[in-house]
Design an enzyme around this catalytic site. Structure first.
Site, PDB file in Angstrom:
ATOM      1  N   CYS A   2       0.847  -1.180   0.000  1.00  0.00           N
ATOM      2  CA  CYS A   2       0.000   0.000   0.000  1.00  0.00           C
ATOM      3  C   CYS A   2       0.889   1.240   0.000  1.00  0.00           C
ATOM      4  CB  CYS A   2      -0.935   0.096   1.197  1.00  0.00           C
ATOM      5  SG  CYS A   2      -2.125  -1.241   1.276  1.00  0.00           S
ATOM      6  N   ARG A  28       3.900  -0.236  -4.807  1.00  0.00           N
ATOM      7  CA  ARG A  28       3.584  -0.741  -3.465  1.00  0.00           C
ATOM      8  C   ARG A  28       2.245  -1.478  -3.417  1.00  0.00           C
ATOM      9  NH1 ARG A  28       6.746   1.252   0.618  1.00  0.00           N
ATOM     10  NH2 ARG A  28       5.114   0.648   2.068  1.00  0.00           N
ATOM     11  N   ASN A 103      -1.840   2.094   5.718  1.00  0.00           N
ATOM     12  CA  ASN A 103      -1.036   0.966   5.260  1.00  0.00           C
ATOM     13  C   ASN A 103      -0.709   0.133   6.488  1.00  0.00           C
ATOM     14  OD1 ASN A 103       0.959  -0.764   4.227  1.00  0.00           O
ATOM     15  ND2 ASN A 103       2.553   0.801   4.377  1.00  0.00           N
ATOM     16  N   GLU A 493      18.090 -16.907  -7.886  1.00  0.00           N
ATOM     17  CA  GLU A 493      17.656 -15.573  -8.277  1.00  0.00           C
ATOM     18  C   GLU A 493      17.067 -15.590  -9.699  1.00  0.00           C
ATOM     19  OE1 GLU A 493      16.944 -13.017  -6.858  1.00  0.00           O
ATOM     20  OE2 GLU A 493      17.065 -11.388  -8.295  1.00  0.00           O
ATOM     21  N   LYS A 497      13.266 -14.479 -10.532  1.00  0.00           N
ATOM     22  CA  LYS A 497      12.947 -13.425 -11.508  1.00  0.00           C
ATOM     23  C   LYS A 497      11.947 -13.937 -12.529  1.00  0.00           C
ATOM     24  CE  LYS A 497      13.962 -10.661  -9.908  1.00  0.00           C
ATOM     25  NZ  LYS A 497      14.715 -10.369  -8.753  1.00  0.00           N
ATOM     26  N   GLU A 500       8.427 -14.609 -11.065  1.00  0.00           N
ATOM     27  CA  GLU A 500       7.830 -13.371 -10.555  1.00  0.00           C
ATOM     28  C   GLU A 500       7.206 -12.526 -11.673  1.00  0.00           C
ATOM     29  OE1 GLU A 500      10.981 -10.992  -9.002  1.00  0.00           O
ATOM     30  OE2 GLU A 500       9.672  -9.897  -7.641  1.00  0.00           O
ATOM     31  N   HIS A 516      18.867 -36.040  -7.612  1.00  0.00           N
ATOM     32  CA  HIS A 516      18.159 -36.542  -6.424  1.00  0.00           C
ATOM     33  C   HIS A 516      16.651 -36.300  -6.513  1.00  0.00           C
ATOM     34  CE1 HIS A 516      21.924 -37.425  -4.291  1.00  0.00           C
ATOM     35  NE2 HIS A 516      22.361 -36.412  -5.031  1.00  0.00           N
ATOM     36  N   LYS A 615       6.112  -4.157  -4.034  1.00  0.00           N
ATOM     37  CA  LYS A 615       7.568  -4.022  -3.935  1.00  0.00           C
ATOM     38  C   LYS A 615       8.071  -4.189  -2.507  1.00  0.00           C
ATOM     39  CE  LYS A 615      11.617  -2.338  -5.590  1.00  0.00           C
ATOM     40  NZ  LYS A 615      12.169  -3.588  -6.119  1.00  0.00           N
TER      41      LYS A 615
HETATM   42  O1  M6R Z   1      13.176  -4.621   0.294  1.00  0.00           O
HETATM   43  P1  M6R Z   1      13.735  -5.995   0.522  1.00  0.00           P
HETATM   44  O2  M6R Z   1      15.023  -6.221  -0.184  1.00  0.00           O
HETATM   45  O3  M6R Z   1      13.806  -6.368   1.964  1.00  0.00           O
HETATM   46  O4  M6R Z   1      12.665  -6.969  -0.149  1.00  0.00           O
HETATM   47  C1  M6R Z   1      12.777  -8.356  -0.018  1.00  0.00           C
HETATM   48  C2  M6R Z   1      11.916  -9.056  -1.037  1.00  0.00           C
HETATM   49  O5  M6R Z   1      10.577  -8.751  -0.850  1.00  0.00           O
HETATM   50  C3  M6R Z   1      12.302  -8.678  -2.476  1.00  0.00           C
HETATM   51  O6  M6R Z   1      13.660  -8.905  -2.706  1.00  0.00           O
HETATM   52  C4  M6R Z   1      11.478  -9.499  -3.496  1.00  0.00           C
HETATM   53  O7  M6R Z   1      11.794 -10.847  -3.399  1.00  0.00           O
HETATM   54  C5  M6R Z   1      11.739  -8.963  -4.902  1.00  0.00           C
HETATM   55  N1  M6R Z   1      10.560  -8.352  -5.398  1.00  0.00           N
HETATM   56  C6  M6R Z   1      12.139 -10.003  -5.873  1.00  0.00           C
HETATM   57  O8  M6R Z   1      12.422  -9.449  -7.116  1.00  0.00           O
END
Ligand code: M6R
Length: 620
Positions: A2, A28, A103, A493, A497, A500, A516, A615
């Site tokens: 939010c 957000r 929020n 990672e 990506k 996501e 395994h 985010k």
């Molecule tokens: O702000 P932060 O780095 O603490 O956020 C952690 C995760 O929410 C963040 O890295 C999330 O996994 C990303 N959106 C992935 O791309």
């Protein structure tokens, strides 16, 4: 999660600037958006719309709000109540006297709502926020005219359990906004005869770069020309503003179709900004700013180092653990911050905990930090947002200098974190006498000469290779990412990506695990992305590639340009420049970011605002 934006000015219409700020905060949450204004005649007007801010804009175009110098707005990531117009913020009390944007989560909202209903209050939404609006209104009415909005907000908040950042406005108290926070971020921007509030600084950079961050339990009364800050215990307090070094341009797309693409391409600059000014070029060491107070003696006394983070940041934390072991001979562990609270592990006096977070507002990471601090643990924060909760509350701090990251998929923030972790490893290694001056100088040299090498990753041939692989990957429902050693976090990672932003199922594995279980997935349609750049795991990665090929699986390989062995074995080859193995994560992650971007683009996904995500995850 939010986003909140609010403004109070000296007669200037603030609707457009608040809407501009709200758009900057759309990362957000994008389930609904709304705006409320004080109409100046003891009335409030509200517009709200389900979906993205564009829907609210369309609503405002056909059903305009009156001009106002007192405006609050919200973009929502749904927690209580499905995305719907009626659940969109701002919420008013049933008398239409108080309006609130919020929020966080009011955990006891059902009990409070039942009490209010018994008192005759009528509810129109399923949200916890409408409870807040009515609670504040009840206190104002019970005050027989003697209670102002700020007192009513503070009194209402004593009844509330949970997390909140809120802005409240009252029809009968023009010229005043009240803000408060507990466990959700809120900053106040100080302008020229104006005050603003927002969840994140980028929302206000077009208006001011002077900020005051509210601490937990604090509240404030905002007027156009002054701010009165109130401590958790109810005392009026003074706080200097902090100047933010981000520019408004950094929070704009700057001609790119997506923030994610812009942020991927900014990574060579992130390397320079985060690292180069911190090099001690004669000592082969690193000099951090005075927010890093760990002395050589402190670093020598350490026996263990613990990393905690969430999501992408936890992948950089895994790399950090490896680097500290390699360059400082300091053993450690990486923990998922949300799991830490359930773990039996207790901090020892000689353990340093490093919390890695782009936003510095991730609820799980903050909770873990506070729990450890309660137990006497010492916290080093690695964070991109100056003035964030992690930046303020950690005992020591290394800021990454990535500039604002707006795309929900984290790219340059990861790059900045890993860069900062290299610096930390060098500093700790030097302090502990593990690294000689000469070795320190070599490591600094490697980092400095990495920057020009990154250029080849953005060259047309490299991008063409990525697009070819992406065209294939966009046709599959699922895939694996494999890496060993330092490349394992990059495999995780890469998979994160892809899932996501493209919604294609992807799993990252240590390549040794393939046999395994996951190998059962492989057939002629199944793709495996392998990280096969030269290091001590190279031969084993080649074997993994052969094992995939033997089962007719499709191989997408990240390998050093000119490596015929990997190139010939792969169906798709993503070339990277050769760098010292310990720097390979910074290089190899880039084609994987580009790959996800291109897959999501081919599939027409909402790249910067993927579904269901926000985010900054400010609730646990
Ligand atoms: O702000 P932060 O780095 O603490 O956020 C952690 C995760 O929410 C963040 O890295 C999330 O996994 C990303 N959106 C992935 O791309």
């Amino acid at each position: 999660m939010c986003g909140i934006v609010a403004a109070i000015t000296n007669g200037l219409d603030a609707r457009a600037s608040v809407l501009h700020g709200l758009k900057t905060l759309e990362y957000r949450g994008y389930d609904s958006a709304g705006m409320a204004v004080h109409t100046g005649d003891s009335k409030l007007a509200v517009r709200r719309k389900m979906g993205k801010i564009a829907n609210l804009e369309a609503e405002l175009a056909s059903n305009a709000l009156p001009e106002s110098d007192q405006v609050i707005a919200h973009t929502r990531w749904a927690t209580h109540g499905a995305p719907a117009d009626r659940n969109a913020h701002p919420h008013t009390d049933d008398g239409g006297e108080i309006v609130v944007v919020h929020n966080g989560i009011i955990e006891n909202y059902l009990d409070l709502r039942a009490e209010l209903v018994a008192d005759g209050h009528v509810f129109l939404s399923d949200t916890d926020t409408e409870v807040l609006a009515n609670l504040i209104a009840r206190h104002m009415r019970n005050g027989n005219g003697g209670i102002d909005l700020h007192t009513a907000v503070r009194t209402a908040l004593t009844e509330v359990h949970g997390a909140y950042a809120l802005v409240a406005m009252c029809a009968t108290e023009p010229g005043t906004l009240v803000v408060a926070r507990q466990d959700s971020p809120l900053i106040v921007g100080v302008g020229d005869a104006a005050h603003y509030a927002a969840s994140d600084m980028p929302a206000l950079l077009h208006l001011t770069r002077d900020f005051v961050a509210l601490e937990n339990g604090e509240s404030a009364i905002l007027h156009a020309d002054k701010m009165q800050l109130c401590s958790a215990s109810g005392d009026w307090i003074e706080r200097e503003t902090t100047l933010c070094d981000w520019t408004p341009e950094q929070a704009e797309k700057g001609g790119y179709p997506h923030f994610m693409l812009k942020e991927i391409e900014e990574q060579p600059d992130v390397l320079a900004r985060t690292a180069f000014d911190r090099f001690h070029d004669t000592e082969g060491d690193v000099v951090f700013e005075d927010t890093f107070t760990l002395t050589d003696a402190d670093l020598r006394a350490l026996r263990r180092i613990r990393f905690m983070a969430m999501g992408t940041s936890s992948h950089s934390a895994m790399i950090g653990r490896w680097l500290l072991a390699e360059f400082a001979e300091l053993p450690g562990e990486t923990l998922n911050a949300s799991e830490f609270l359930y773990s039996p592990i207790l901090p020892e006096n000689d353990t340093l905990t490093v919390i890695v977070s782009q936003s510095g507002e991730t609820a799980d990471s903050l909770r873990a930090m506070r729990e450890l601090q309660k137990r006497g643990g010492r916290i080093l924060g690695i964070c991109n947002v100056q003035g964030s909760t992690l930046a303020r509350e950690a005992d020591d701090l290394i800021l990454t200098h990535c500039g604002p990251e707006v795309g929900v998929a984290s790219t340059k923030a990861f790059f900045g974190q890993v860069t900062a972790l290299y610096l930390l490893a060098i500093r700790v290694g030097r302090a502990r006498g593990v690294l000689s001056t000469e070795r320190g100088l070599e490591l600094l040299h490697d980092l400095r000469t990495l920057r020009p090498k990154l250029d080849s990753l953005f060259a047309p041939e490299a991008m063409a290779a990525v697009r070819q692989a992406a065209a294939f990957l966009a046709t599959v429902p699922s895939c694996l990412f494999l890496g060993r050693g330092l490349q394992h976090p990059i495999a995780l990672e890469g998979a994160l990506k892809l899932k996501e932003i493209s919604y294609i199922h992807a799993e990252g594995y240590p390549a040794g695990e393939m046999k395994h279980g996951p190998i059962a997935l492989i057939d002629e349609h199944f793709p495996v992305v392998v990280l096969a750049t030269p290091d001590r795991t190279y031969e084993k990665m080649i074997s993994n590639i052969e094992e995939v090929r033997a089962r007719s699986g499709k191989v997408i390989a990240v390998g050093v340009a000119g490596d015929q062995q990997v190139q010939n074995a792969a169906d798709y080859f993503l070339p990277v420049p050769e760098v010292p193995p310990y720097l390979a994560p910074l290089v190899n992650v880039i084609p994987l970011q580009q790959l996800s971007y291109e897959v999501a683009l081919a599939l027409g996904r909402d790249i910067d605002q993927p579904r269901n995500l926000a985010k900054s995850v400010t609730v646990e």
